[in-house]
Motif scaffolding. Structure first.
Motif, PDB file in Angstrom:
ATOM      1  N   UNK B 214       0.836  -1.204   0.000  1.00  0.00           N
ATOM      2  CA  UNK B 214       0.000   0.000   0.000  1.00  0.00           C
ATOM      3  C   UNK B 214       0.861   1.241   0.000  1.00  0.00           C
ATOM      4  N   UNK B 217       0.587   7.110   2.088  1.00  0.00           N
ATOM      5  CA  UNK B 217      -0.502   7.976   2.534  1.00  0.00           C
ATOM      6  C   UNK B 217      -1.811   7.209   2.527  1.00  0.00           C
ATOM      7  N   UNK B 219      -5.146   6.044   1.413  1.00  0.00           N
ATOM      8  CA  UNK B 219      -5.869   6.050   0.154  1.00  0.00           C
ATOM      9  C   UNK B 219      -7.292   6.544   0.388  1.00  0.00           C
ATOM     10  N   UNK B 220      -7.924   7.165  -0.632  1.00  0.00           N
ATOM     11  CA  UNK B 220      -9.320   7.537  -0.496  1.00  0.00           C
ATOM     12  C   UNK B 220     -10.168   6.311  -0.218  1.00  0.00           C
ATOM     13  N   UNK B 221     -11.108   6.401   0.725  1.00  0.00           N
ATOM     14  CA  UNK B 221     -11.922   5.234   1.033  1.00  0.00           C
ATOM     15  C   UNK B 221     -12.819   4.871  -0.142  1.00  0.00           C
ATOM     16  N   UNK B 223     -16.319   3.594  -2.124  1.00  0.00           N
ATOM     17  CA  UNK B 223     -17.640   4.222  -2.161  1.00  0.00           C
ATOM     18  C   UNK B 223     -18.510   3.829  -0.981  1.00  0.00           C
ATOM     19  N   UNK B 227     -17.519   7.555   5.987  1.00  0.00           N
ATOM     20  CA  UNK B 227     -16.528   8.608   6.192  1.00  0.00           C
ATOM     21  C   UNK B 227     -17.002   9.472   7.346  1.00  0.00           C
ATOM     22  N   UNK B 229     -17.806  12.560   9.619  1.00  0.00           N
ATOM     23  CA  UNK B 229     -18.140  13.948   9.262  1.00  0.00           C
ATOM     24  C   UNK B 229     -17.174  14.900   9.945  1.00  0.00           C
ATOM     25  N   UNK B 230     -16.815  15.941   9.236  1.00  0.00           N
ATOM     26  CA  UNK B 230     -15.937  16.941   9.842  1.00  0.00           C
ATOM     27  C   UNK B 230     -16.784  18.075  10.374  1.00  0.00           C
TER      28      UNK B 230
END
Lengths: 194, 230
Positions: B214, B217, B219-221, B223, B227, B229-230
């Motif tokens: 891997x 950094x 990787x984008x998760x 679909x 995720x 929430x910020x």
């Protein structure tokens, strides 16, 4: 809390950050064999990688963000390379330069790793034995294009609309038939579907 | 010197040629040089050591003397101190892959003053491949003997530091033996971990078997992944 979803501010920041990153790559020259000579030519005045902002070769992994593995890699050396790679700060990219680093090349024997991608996440492979410095420049431009398509600040990739790809850093390759450009997918892997 | 006259050819443009031995006139091999043809040294060896000399071979104008393995140090010392062969050019192993006398160790000696070369050989058996070390005579033999031990498993008695030269310390095989497969033995040489703290990789073709290292950094998760929430 700061909103880091895909918005005007974050995308503009992304563009700015990716622009800065892609034009100031600091290569870690992992020169292992004769490809390293071509790598020196690539850094030298004739081919002049300074045009792409990557002339500052850093021999300390802490200051580098692009590893160029140039040459054949033995099993003994693999551990040292991985250690150097782990010490490089994120984000970082990797180029496997030459046939030996990509696949083991002509060194199909017990002591040589058959491709550094067995233990490193390689971004760009360069064919050739050794590759011309132009090929290394091409690989660097590929890395730049990859960086310009990355998300650096915006964290909304999971929910927002797919981003249009960044404009290419160089003209598209034209197909031999005429002016029709070769499909983008042929030139580089598209972004993960989001 | 007149004003417009060019200077004479510069001193540094002189060329110096390395003297080369004239051909020995061997009809069988016109390229044979006098350097490797040393009958007087072979005679001296025979006179001094007698039946320690097992075989003398002359091929293509090159003398090769095969001696008994336990006397190789004495032979080397004699050649160095009394015949002037003061330079060990090369030392290595040969796997003949025969039932008897399987391994051979060769010693290429050079006499710089006399401009002569001679090759010594010893044979050892497969069950007990032990040769006395010549490091007490030629210090240059140190690394060559280590390499020979690494590649063939021939042990050199009296070597100050007999470790492997190229392969890792914990490697169990001797790769230049004829029975060793060219691509190695899977699992005998580990690759580094796929993640910084992970275990060693014992598959030499990890990538081909789907173990992709891997990127560093995150990787984008995917679909379907949640995720925060910020």
């Amino acid at each position: 809390m700061l909103d880091l979803r895909e918005g005007f501010l974050t995308t503009r920041l992304d563009v700015l950050l990716n622009w800065a990153r892609s034009n100031s790559l600091m290569p870690m020259p992992m020169g292992l064999a004769c490809c390293a000579i071509e790598m020196m030519a690539f850094a030298g005045p004739k081919y002049d990688v300074a045009r792409f902002g990557s002339e500052a070769m850093r021999f300390s992994p802490r200051q580098a963000d692009l590893m160029i593995v140039a040459g054949w890699c033995t099993y003994k050396m693999a551990h040292a390379i991985r250690r150097v790679w782990d010490q490089m700060p994120d984000p970082k990219w990797c180029i496997a330069m030459g046939a030996c680093a990509s696949t083991g090349g002509m060194h199909r024997c017990y002591g040589v790793v058959q491709g550094v991608d067995n233990f490193l996440p390689v971004d760009v492979y360069i064919p050739g034995c050794p590759p011309r410095p132009e090929a290394v420049l091409h690989a660097l431009m590929d890395i730049q294009e990859k960086i310009r398509n990355e998300y650096s600040v915006a964290l909304d990739y999971a929910k927002g609309e797919p981003r249009p790809p960044a404009p290419p850093v160089r003209p598209h390759v034209l197909s031999p038939e005429g002016d029709e450009p070769v499909a983008r997918e042929v030139l580089h892997r598209p972004l993960k579907s989001i | 010197m007149a004003e417009n006259e060019r200077p004479k050819t510069h001193e540094a443009l002189k060329f110096y040629f390395t003297p080369v031995d004239p051909p020995r006139g061997d009809e069988l091999n016109p390229h044979a040089k006098a350097t490797t043809y040393v009958p007087e040294v072979v005679e001296a060896l025979k006179e001094r050591f007698g039946d320690v000399i097992e075989e003398v071979e002359l091929y293509a104008g090159e003398h090769t003397v095969r001696v008994r393995a336990d006397k190789i140090v004495e032979v080397c010392r004699f050649l160095k101190e009394e015949q002037g062969f003061n330079y060990l050019a090369d030392l290595g192993g040969i796997d003949r892959f025969t039932d008897e006398g399987r391994f051979e160790v060769f010693y290429n000696l050079v006499s710089i003053e006399r401009r002569k070369r001679i090759r010594l050989k010893v044979r050892v058996e497969e069950d007990n491949p032990v040769v006395p070390s010549v490091t007490s005579v030629y210090r240059a033999a140190n690394w060559n003997e280590r390499e020979c031990y690494d590649m063939f498993g021939i042990r050199f008695e009296g070597h100050p530091d007999l470790r492997r030269m190229y392969m890792p310390e914990d490697f169990e095989y001797h790769p230049l033996r004829k029975e060793f497969p060219l691509l190695g033995i899977p699992g005998s040489l580990p690759l580094p971990p796929q993640t910084p703290g992970g275990p060693l990789t014992y598959d030499p073709f990890a990538r081909a078997h789907g173990h992709v290292p891997p990127p560093g950094f995150e990787e984008p998760p995917a679909e379907d992944e949640e995720v925060s929430e910020h």
